[in-house]
Design a protein around this motif. Sequence first.
Motif, short mmCIF file in Angstrom:
data_model
loop_
_atom_site.label_atom_id
_atom_site.label_comp_id
_atom_site.label_asym_id
_atom_site.label_seq_id
_atom_site.Cartn_x
_atom_site.Cartn_y
_atom_site.Cartn_z
N ILE A 68 0.83 -1.21 0.00
CA ILE A 68 0.00 0.00 0.00
C ILE A 68 0.87 1.26 0.00
O ILE A 68 0.61 2.22 -0.74
CB ILE A 68 -0.94 -0.01 1.22
CG1 ILE A 68 -1.91 -1.20 1.11
CG2 ILE A 68 -1.70 1.30 1.34
CD1 ILE A 68 -2.68 -1.49 2.38
N ALA A 69 1.94 1.26 0.82
CA ALA A 69 2.80 2.44 0.91
C ALA A 69 3.53 2.72 -0.39
O ALA A 69 3.85 3.88 -0.68
CB ALA A 69 3.80 2.25 2.05
N LEU A 70 3.77 1.68 -1.19
CA LEU A 70 4.43 1.88 -2.48
C LEU A 70 3.70 2.91 -3.34
O LEU A 70 4.33 3.70 -4.05
CB LEU A 70 4.49 0.56 -3.25
CG LEU A 70 5.62 -0.41 -2.95
CD1 LEU A 70 5.37 -1.74 -3.64
CD2 LEU A 70 6.95 0.17 -3.37
N ALA A 87 17.54 5.90 0.40
CA ALA A 87 18.42 5.91 1.57
C ALA A 87 17.62 5.96 2.87
O ALA A 87 17.90 5.21 3.82
CB ALA A 87 19.38 7.10 1.50
N VAL A 88 16.62 6.84 2.94
CA VAL A 88 15.78 6.92 4.14
C VAL A 88 15.08 5.58 4.39
O VAL A 88 14.98 5.11 5.53
CB VAL A 88 14.74 8.06 3.99
CG1 VAL A 88 13.69 7.99 5.09
CG2 VAL A 88 15.44 9.41 4.02
N SER A 89 14.60 4.97 3.32
CA SER A 89 13.93 3.68 3.43
C SER A 89 14.84 2.63 4.08
O SER A 89 14.43 1.90 4.99
CB SER A 89 13.49 3.20 2.05
OG SER A 89 13.06 1.87 2.07
N SER A 121 9.14 0.42 1.85
CA SER A 121 8.47 0.72 0.58
C SER A 121 9.23 1.71 -0.28
O SER A 121 8.97 1.83 -1.48
CB SER A 121 7.06 1.26 0.85
OG SER A 121 7.11 2.53 1.48
N GLY A 122 10.18 2.43 0.30
CA GLY A 122 10.92 3.43 -0.48
C GLY A 122 12.00 2.86 -1.36
O GLY A 122 12.64 3.60 -2.12
#
Length: 410
Positions: A68-70, A87-89, A121-122
């Motif tokens: 869903i987050a994708l 990077a944050v992911s 998801s990032g």
Amino acid sequence: MDEAPNRLIEAGTPDFRRTTLALFAAGFSTFAVLYGVQPLMPVFADAFQVSPAESSLALSLPCATLAIALLIVSPLSEVWGRKPVMAVSLFASAILTIAAVMMPSWHGFLLLRALTGIAASGLPAVAMAYLSEEMHGRAIGLSMGLLIGGNALGGMVGRLLAGIIADHASWRLGLGLIGVLALLAAVAFQFALPASRHFKAHPMRWREVPASFGHHFTDAGLPWLFAESFLLMGGFVCVYNYIGFRLLDPPFSLSQTAIGAIFVVYLAGTASSAITGEIASRLGRRKVLWLAILLGLAGILLTLSDNLIAIIAGIVVITISFFGAHSVASSWIGRRAMTDRAQASSIYLCLYYLGSSVLGTTGGWFFAHAGWPGVAGFFGGLYVLALLVAIRLSRLPPLPELIAAEIPRS
């Protein structure tokens, strides 16, 4: 010359090596964090007094939240840039994994697993978009295969470490070590990945987001590729979710360490993803995809045997089949989607992780009511549907604007 700002990245160049190293590490981290819990499902069932299907929520829940987050994170990468989002992911999912092992309750553990899925998801769709933008057509198949190879290696190491350490110490220590390795992989990614050269940020107009996703469903091929990801991943995860339960019981009665060691077959996935991606770049994706799926159907028949060697051979064949087919289908997305590639990739991966979540847990019902033959039959049905989809894709005409291209994208 290869480092000129306006050039796409060619295979064999320093930038190619840096990019594939960084994304290999990223894929390793993401899959280790997500799938390191898979061999621990029998341990969770015993430690928290839950059923096999409930224990599968440790994997199914983060896969669902990731899916869903994708759909939200992928458009954000069009504004913030590919590398910062990835990077944050990676850092966030590693930290949440370390925090999850400190949770004393099953529901608290599941909550942090769900958040880990959102954090992870990032990476998947954004990485595919990065490669589609930065890689030359001659290098896209190999680079996508290496990215998926990192996924395979991460899945293998995560499962292997978790299984062995759970057998000799505790599952919390095993999963915590996976979190530390994921943190190191995030650092390697940050230093190795070249900055985007061909990405152009633009303001996010949220009202336009549905249209940027929706137009991909008007294409003759993309919806079939989206369906393929759901079917392939769902069947594959069912095998790995419940094979541990089968092998722990008589007549096999394997230890948790021995079951964890079986995940070494993921090395076959690492090799097959890169090799199949390269073959598909040379021969054409439509000629390779259905053969890879057919191989998976042969593998599931082997697992019906009561001979341990035959079962392991079947798992090897299924692993080769899945990673080969996924390498072909995922690279096909990037070549067929002419605009909004991050959104196309995120739809593909949304269905991919929903397959893991929904079908992976559904397989628990088949296992509870019909044992391993039920799981095998469920897998067979999914892969027959996937084979029919692959045959449909093989009959698609090439996109008109790409017929004369040097590297066919369709």
